[in-house]
Scaffold this motif. Structure first.
Motif, PDB file in Angstrom:
ATOM      1  N   GLU A  84       0.850  -1.206   0.000  1.00 52.82           N
ATOM      2  CA  GLU A  84       0.000   0.000   0.000  1.00 52.82           C
ATOM      3  C   GLU A  84       0.880   1.249   0.000  1.00 52.82           C
ATOM      4  OE1 GLU A  84      -3.387   0.278  -0.317  1.00 52.82           O
ATOM      5  OE2 GLU A  84      -3.178  -1.858  -0.757  1.00 52.82           O
ATOM      6  N   SER A  97       0.958   4.237  -2.851  1.00 54.36           N
ATOM      7  CA  SER A  97       0.396   5.557  -2.527  1.00 54.36           C
ATOM      8  C   SER A  97       1.444   6.605  -2.161  1.00 54.36           C
ATOM      9  CB  SER A  97      -0.606   5.412  -1.372  1.00 54.36           C
ATOM     10  OG  SER A  97       0.070   4.936  -0.227  1.00 54.36           O
ATOM     11  N   LEU A 113      -2.771   4.413   4.470  1.00 55.60           N
ATOM     12  CA  LEU A 113      -2.562   3.188   3.683  1.00 55.60           C
ATOM     13  C   LEU A 113      -3.754   2.231   3.714  1.00 55.60           C
ATOM     14  CD1 LEU A 113       1.066   2.332   4.965  1.00 55.60           C
ATOM     15  CD2 LEU A 113       0.422   3.829   3.067  1.00 55.60           C
ATOM     16  N   TYR A 128      -4.311   0.486   6.153  1.00 54.32           N
ATOM     17  CA  TYR A 128      -3.661  -0.665   6.810  1.00 54.32           C
ATOM     18  C   TYR A 128      -4.489  -1.142   7.994  1.00 54.32           C
ATOM     19  CZ  TYR A 128       0.029  -2.948   9.646  1.00 54.32           C
ATOM     20  OH  TYR A 128       0.778  -3.820  10.397  1.00 54.32           O
TER      21      TYR A 128
END
Ligand SMILES: NC(=O)c1ccc[n+]([C@@H]2O[C@H](COP(=O)([O-])OP(=O)(O)OC[C@H]3O[C@@H](n4cnc5c(N)ncnc54)[C@H](O)[C@@H]3O)[C@@H](O)[C@H]2O)c1
Length: 317
Positions: free
Chosen positions: A231, A235, A293, A295
């Motif tokens: 990720e 990004s 992210l 995440y």
């Protein structure tokens, strides 16, 4: 399809990232010098199956070798460089601090310079939770002071973060410095606790436990780290420092007990004082990673240890 350069590709985290990227169809050029911290044969095995993929190219190369880096970066166009190569290991850094600075700081410098000379400006850098030292405020946030690293390894990672910031400021590099928290799972480095504890239980050898077992770590399963890293690659804009941890902590004593339960074995535990350079606790605030992210770690410590164990058993057969 994107094209990436991974440094330290034959290591624990590098080899997992490599597999994830080539399986999604990206191309990877990987370099590694097979540093002697642990065996070359282990690292060669880490990348053995990836070498059968036509979208992976490997070169044995040291990141301090500027001429080789220059040639690689001139002959290829990379969408990003993922810089994982390092002398790892807190305790070992006390034995040989100069080599840690040589590789982790000057090596990072040579990579940044050759990236600048070849107009490559996107970098993901593997930093570490160790930069937080013995901070007492938990969980550790990226906004916290990291001015008191307590080992040469931690100081080298903080220094490399600073270099990364300078290249962002001066040359407009996009850089995410990811602070990994105690990563474990298949192929974990042999110097790390979980690897050593499984070995001890499976071979019936005593465990050396440093401290009274009340130190705590935020253990993060390799699949979660790879998800967060990918990720970050996809990004990365500007300069950010981002924690990648599990965000829960496990006592050392509880970790050893859990490994005993999973292996259904008992071992002798010898206690020694805490080692210089070892921190008392780590615990990641992952709100920034969640926001930037998306995440969201999925593997808790019990599940992750079971998967680690299944991998070890499969290796043995
Ligand atoms: N594993 C963790 O829990 C953890 C935690 C925080 C940060 N990190 C960082 O993540 C990165 C990967 O860690 P890992 O656990 O996979 O370690 P690892 O030792 O398995 O992988 C690092 C790789 O870098 C290579 N390398 C070392 N010096 C080099 C040089 N001069 N030139 C080229 N290659 C070189 C090594 O041979 C090795 O294959 C490292 O930067 C480490 O500091 C890891």
């Amino acid at each position: 399809m994107k094209n990436y350069l991974i440094t330290g590709v034959a290591g624990f985290i590098g080899s997992h990232l490599l597999e994830a990227l080539i399986k999604r169809g990206d191309s990877v050029f990987g370099i590694d010098n097979f540093d002697s911290f642990y065996s070359k044969a282990t690292k060669q095995k880490n990348i053995e199956s990836a070498l059968t993929y036509s979208n992976f190219t490997f070169l044995e190369c040291d990141i301090r070798d500027s001429d080789s880096l220059k040639a690689i970066l001139k002959e290829n166009r990379f969408d990003a460089v993922i810089h994982l190569a390092a002398k790892a290991g807190v305790r070992n850094s006390l034995k040989d601090p100069k080599s840690y600075f040589d590789v982790n700081v000057m090596g990072t410098m040579s990579l940044l310079e050759e990236m600048r000379n070849s107009n490559h400006t996107k970098l993901i850098f593997a930093s570490s939770s160790s930069v937080y030292g013995n901070n007492t405020k938990v969980p550790f946030s990226e906004a916290d002071s990291v001015d008191c690293p307590i080992s040469p390894y931690a100081a080298s990672k903080k220094s490399a973060e600073l270099l990364c910031y300078s290249y962002h400021h001066l040359y407009n590099f996009d850089i995410y410095a990811l602070r990994f928290f105690s990563v474990y799972g298949p192929r974990q480095r042999p110097d790390m606790g979980i690897h050593k504890f499984f070995d001890a239980f499976l071979n019936g050898t005593p465990i050396t436990m440093y401290g009274d077992g009340t130190s705590r770590r935020d253990y993060t399963f390799i699949d979660d780290i790879i998800y967060g890293t990918i990720e970050a690659i996809d990004s990365c804009r500007g300069y950010e420092v981002i924690n990648l941890g599990e965000s829960k902590t496990t006592l050392l004593k509880a970790l050893i007990d859990e490994i005993g339960t999973i292996t259904s074995k008992e071992v002798e535990i010898n206690s020694l004082p805490m080692q210089p350079g070892d921190v008392i606790q780590t615990n990641a605030d992952i709100s920034k990673a969640r926001k930037l992210l998306g995440y969201s770690p999925k593997i808790d410590i019990q599940t992750g240890l079971k998967r680690h164990f299944e991998y070890l058993i499969a290796q043995d057969q």
